[in-house]
Design an enzyme around this catalytic site. Sequence first.
Site, PDB file in Angstrom:
ATOM      1  N   TYR A 142       0.822  -1.213   0.000  1.00 13.82           N
ATOM      2  CA  TYR A 142       0.000   0.000   0.000  1.00 13.82           C
ATOM      3  C   TYR A 142       0.861   1.270   0.000  1.00 13.82           C
ATOM      4  CZ  TYR A 142      -4.039  -2.974   1.055  1.00 13.82           C
ATOM      5  OH  TYR A 142      -5.027  -3.926   1.005  1.00 13.82           O
ATOM      6  N   LYS A 193       3.501 -15.340   1.637  1.00 12.25           N
ATOM      7  CA  LYS A 193       3.512 -16.108   0.387  1.00 12.25           C
ATOM      8  C   LYS A 193       4.961 -16.333  -0.023  1.00 12.25           C
ATOM      9  CE  LYS A 193       0.498 -16.759  -2.436  1.00 12.25           C
ATOM     10  NZ  LYS A 193      -0.089 -18.077  -2.810  1.00 12.25           N
ATOM     11  N   ASP A 226      -2.870 -17.722   1.400  1.00 15.08           N
ATOM     12  CA  ASP A 226      -4.094 -18.224   0.754  1.00 15.08           C
ATOM     13  C   ASP A 226      -4.656 -19.408   1.547  1.00 15.08           C
ATOM     14  OD1 ASP A 226      -1.751 -19.495  -0.041  1.00 15.08           O
ATOM     15  OD2 ASP A 226      -2.529 -20.114  -1.980  1.00 15.08           O
ATOM     16  N   ASP A 250      -5.258  -7.082   5.626  1.00 18.17           N
ATOM     17  CA  ASP A 250      -6.485  -6.396   5.249  1.00 18.17           C
ATOM     18  C   ASP A 250      -7.545  -7.445   4.892  1.00 18.17           C
ATOM     19  OD1 ASP A 250      -8.229  -4.439   4.508  1.00 18.17           O
ATOM     20  OD2 ASP A 250      -7.067  -3.672   2.829  1.00 18.17           O
ATOM     21  N   ASP A 254     -10.768  -9.164   7.379  1.00 22.97           N
ATOM     22  CA  ASP A 254     -12.169  -9.050   6.970  1.00 22.97           C
ATOM     23  C   ASP A 254     -12.839 -10.422   6.945  1.00 22.97           C
ATOM     24  OD1 ASP A 254     -12.005  -6.346   6.770  1.00 22.97           O
ATOM     25  OD2 ASP A 254     -12.808  -6.215   4.741  1.00 22.97           O
TER      26      ASP A 254
END
Length: 369
Positions: A142, A193, A226, A250, A254
Amino acid sequence: MPSYNILLLPGDGIGPEVAAEVEKVMRLLDEAGIGSFAVERDLVGGAAYDAHGVPVTDAAVALAKAADAVLFGAVGGPKWDGVGYAVRPEAGLLRLRKDLGLFANLRPAICYPALAESSSLKRELVEGLDILIVRELTGGVYFGEPKEVVTLESGEKRAVDTQVYTSGEIDRIARVAFDLARTRRNKVSSAEKRNVMKSGVLWNEVVTAVGRADYPDVELDHVLADNCAMQLVRRPKQYDVIVTDNLFGDILSDVAAMLTGSLGMLPSASLGAPNAEGRRASLYEPVHGSAPDIAGQQIANPLAMIGSLAMALRYSLGRGEIADRLEGAIGDVLGSGSRTTDIAGPGRNAIGTAGMGDAVVSALKARLD
Ligand code: NAD
């Protein structure tokens, strides 16, 4: 009696409505002799823009830096859709995060037994769920440079975001996660990852090294981000503390949020680095926004805001046992059947924002007696 210097920034929309309820709880704690809560108030977001032309003033930022904890409501709304990008309401929150150096975002996902039916997962998967996601908040893709859209010679456009982490940034967020795990069930799961990203390889190495060197007593496992998303909806109770970067955090937070039912239930904390006295800058806020669709109707659920005070008591004020009682009081209220509209479900009567705040105050009073 210890005294606490709290900055309350109610903000916009339902922010002031839920902030009023958290003030009631602080008043009770004050009256009950738990601590002396000196609460200062200031404007943030659209409210600050309307008054001062900026979404947070230098004076408010200075108060935030000096406070033992900042309690933040929510900002934004259609009224300010047309204002300049740099002075939009959300820029007030971003400035606070940046100026206070809030690099660690803590999002608990707790499923109160009384609300297990509100989850999209089966009751047995979520009942008693208590996980904490520690998200790196000031680095990663970001913020990494270059960050741009360029037009190539062919006329095609190319967009670039840069995922970048230094070992120092990973080290400090890992330590937050390990420290918190020691106060919980002593387990950290680190999500990245490393199979396809260099930043994931470094993330894995640094978290492993910090764990081995300074937290050998804390169980550490590594999970691909993932797979972590999949595991969160498959068997979420396997996790205690999950530590991850800005982007994955993020998304994963959620996912975890939805395990627990409603947005109106979810608190969060953002912490900075400790200063010489060991005090961290900190900001506590509900995960939800300003909910313009229900603002002014006194039907917003104040529990995320009240839960944010519980986090402040635990992480900034050193009053974990009072935080436990406050969360217990929230559980009591839900257990007694009280619901705001968002968690009522079909056919059940709902109480308003103030009614829910009052119910928590009386349940807490009973737990303090
Ligand atoms: P939102 O979280 O405000 O609302 C989403 C939905 O959830 C709405 O239907 C709302 O009524 C409901 N909801 C939210 N909080 C609730 C509560 N406490 N009780 C009952 N219902 C609740 O998200 P949005 O609608 O996408 O955004 C509205 C505004 O809030 C936008 O301007 C957005 O930029 C801003 N926002 C601010 C923050 C923040 O201040 N940290 C976070 C997210 C969104």
